[in-house]
Scaffold this motif. Structure first.
Motif, PDB file in Angstrom:
ATOM      1  N   ARG A 160       2.188  -9.064   6.545  1.00 13.27           N
ATOM      2  CA  ARG A 160       3.235  -8.219   5.956  1.00 13.27           C
ATOM      3  C   ARG A 160       4.310  -9.082   5.294  1.00 13.27           C
ATOM      4  N   ASP A 170      10.872  -5.665   3.917  1.00 13.24           N
ATOM      5  CA  ASP A 170      10.984  -4.837   5.119  1.00 13.24           C
ATOM      6  C   ASP A 170      10.602  -5.623   6.360  1.00 13.24           C
ATOM      7  N   GLN A 171       9.533  -6.430   6.254  1.00  6.08           N
ATOM      8  CA  GLN A 171       9.081  -7.183   7.423  1.00  6.08           C
ATOM      9  C   GLN A 171      10.130  -8.185   7.870  1.00  6.08           C
ATOM     10  N   SER A 222      -1.692  -5.206   2.544  1.00  8.17           N
ATOM     11  CA  SER A 222      -1.091  -5.144   1.210  1.00  8.17           C
ATOM     12  C   SER A 222      -1.286  -3.795   0.548  1.00  8.17           C
ATOM     13  N   GLN A 227       5.246  -5.764   1.447  1.00 13.48           N
ATOM     14  CA  GLN A 227       6.231  -5.303   2.416  1.00 13.48           C
ATOM     15  C   GLN A 227       7.112  -6.444   2.938  1.00 13.48           C
TER      16      GLN A 227
END
Length: 293
Positions: free
Chosen positions: A143, A151-152, A78, A148
């Motif tokens: 993630r 994006d993940q 994180s 994120q």
């Protein structure tokens, strides 16, 4: 234990998996980092990152060790513990009220995942994202539920789009009756679960379907990636593929894949998989989506 249960247990691999390959943390004593930067200020952390003993839900490992791996891993991924930050075992032990042995074993697991490194006379530090094993199921999960997350989930969708159509085409050349029957069984289970409104059973059968398909593709490198697909199927949200919603359309695509495999038609199997992985029309992004550079 049933094949389905075994597959699901394998997919949800424990955070203890890094223990089989001990890293440098075993080869020298921990050392405090020289200088004034003593590491993160634990007392200012989020309330849910309190005493380890109080957090049992969601921890993949067993006992305090697994819980500490979970919490430290989440904090690193994180960004709460940034790259090159020193991790002093004594401070971690005091903050989370665990023994030095628990800290040591937990840091070893995180080292195996590429999240931390340890060097003589330097100590243990958080490694940059470029060093992380981004294909590790635990890191994928951390993630996916952290800052994120978008994006993940996008990266997972794009990776599945690359892996699974190829696996479906290759699997069509492996006409094993037992595998064909198992895939058929999974589709039947999914159909029954859909009729009963049982999303959990649907997801479990879906997970085994995709894992098995990759494993019988006859490519060991693809087989090694089956855990990624399992992890992706367990991460909901973001762009929604046909696998992530129990619908008649999703069920039909799975059925078409099975029929194509039975006929030995790799092209049809590949196309059916692409249709299954296509994002639903109501979701703006289509996988794989072009991105601005």
């Amino acid at each position: 234990m049933s094949t389905l249960a075994h597959t699901m247990m394998t997919a949800a691999r424990s955070a203890d998996s890094g223990l089989a390959t001990p890293g440098e943390l075993d080869r020298y004593p921990y050392a405090d980092t020289p200088g004034t930067d003593r590491g993160p200020v634990w007392d200012g952390g989020e309330p849910e990152l309190g005493r380890v003993g109080r957090r049992t839900a969601g921890s993949r490992g067993r006992g305090l060790h697994g819980q500490l791996v979970q919490q430290l891993g989440q904090m690193i991924v994180s960004g709460d513990l940034g790259a090159d930050r020193p991790l002093v075992p004594e401070e971690i032990g005091q903050r989370f009220e665990v023994s030095r042995t628990v800290v040591r074993e937990s840091l070893r697991v995180l080292e195996a995942k590429g999240l931390v490194s340890a060097r003589p006379n330097v100590g243990t530090r958080v490694r940059p994202v470029s060093d992380w094993n981004l294909l590790d199921p635990d890191i994928i999960e951390w993630r996916a539920y952290g800052p994120q997350r978008d994006d993940q989930r996008r990266e997972l969708s794009e990776l599945r789009w690359t892996i699974e159509p190829l696996a479906a085409r290759l699997a069509a050349g492996h006409g094993r009756d037992d595998v064909q029957q198992r895939l058929t069984d999974m589709v039947e289970i999914m159909g029954h679960a859909l009729g009963q409104g049982d999303a959990l059973t649907f997801a479990r059968a879906d997970n085994e379907f995709h894992s098995l398909l990759i494993q019988v593709a006859g490519n060991r490198m693809l087989e090694h990636l089956s855990g990624i697909v399992s992890a992706a199927l367990q991460v909901s949200g973001g762009p929604v593929t046909g696998c992530e919603r129990p619908t008649d359309t999703s069920l039909a695509h799975h059925g078409r894949i099975v029929d194509a495999l039975a006929a030995g038609d790799g092209v049809a199997a590949e196309e059916a998989m692409r249709q299954l992985l296509t994002v639903h029309p109501e979701v703006e992004r289509v996988v794989p989506a072009p991105r601005p550079h």
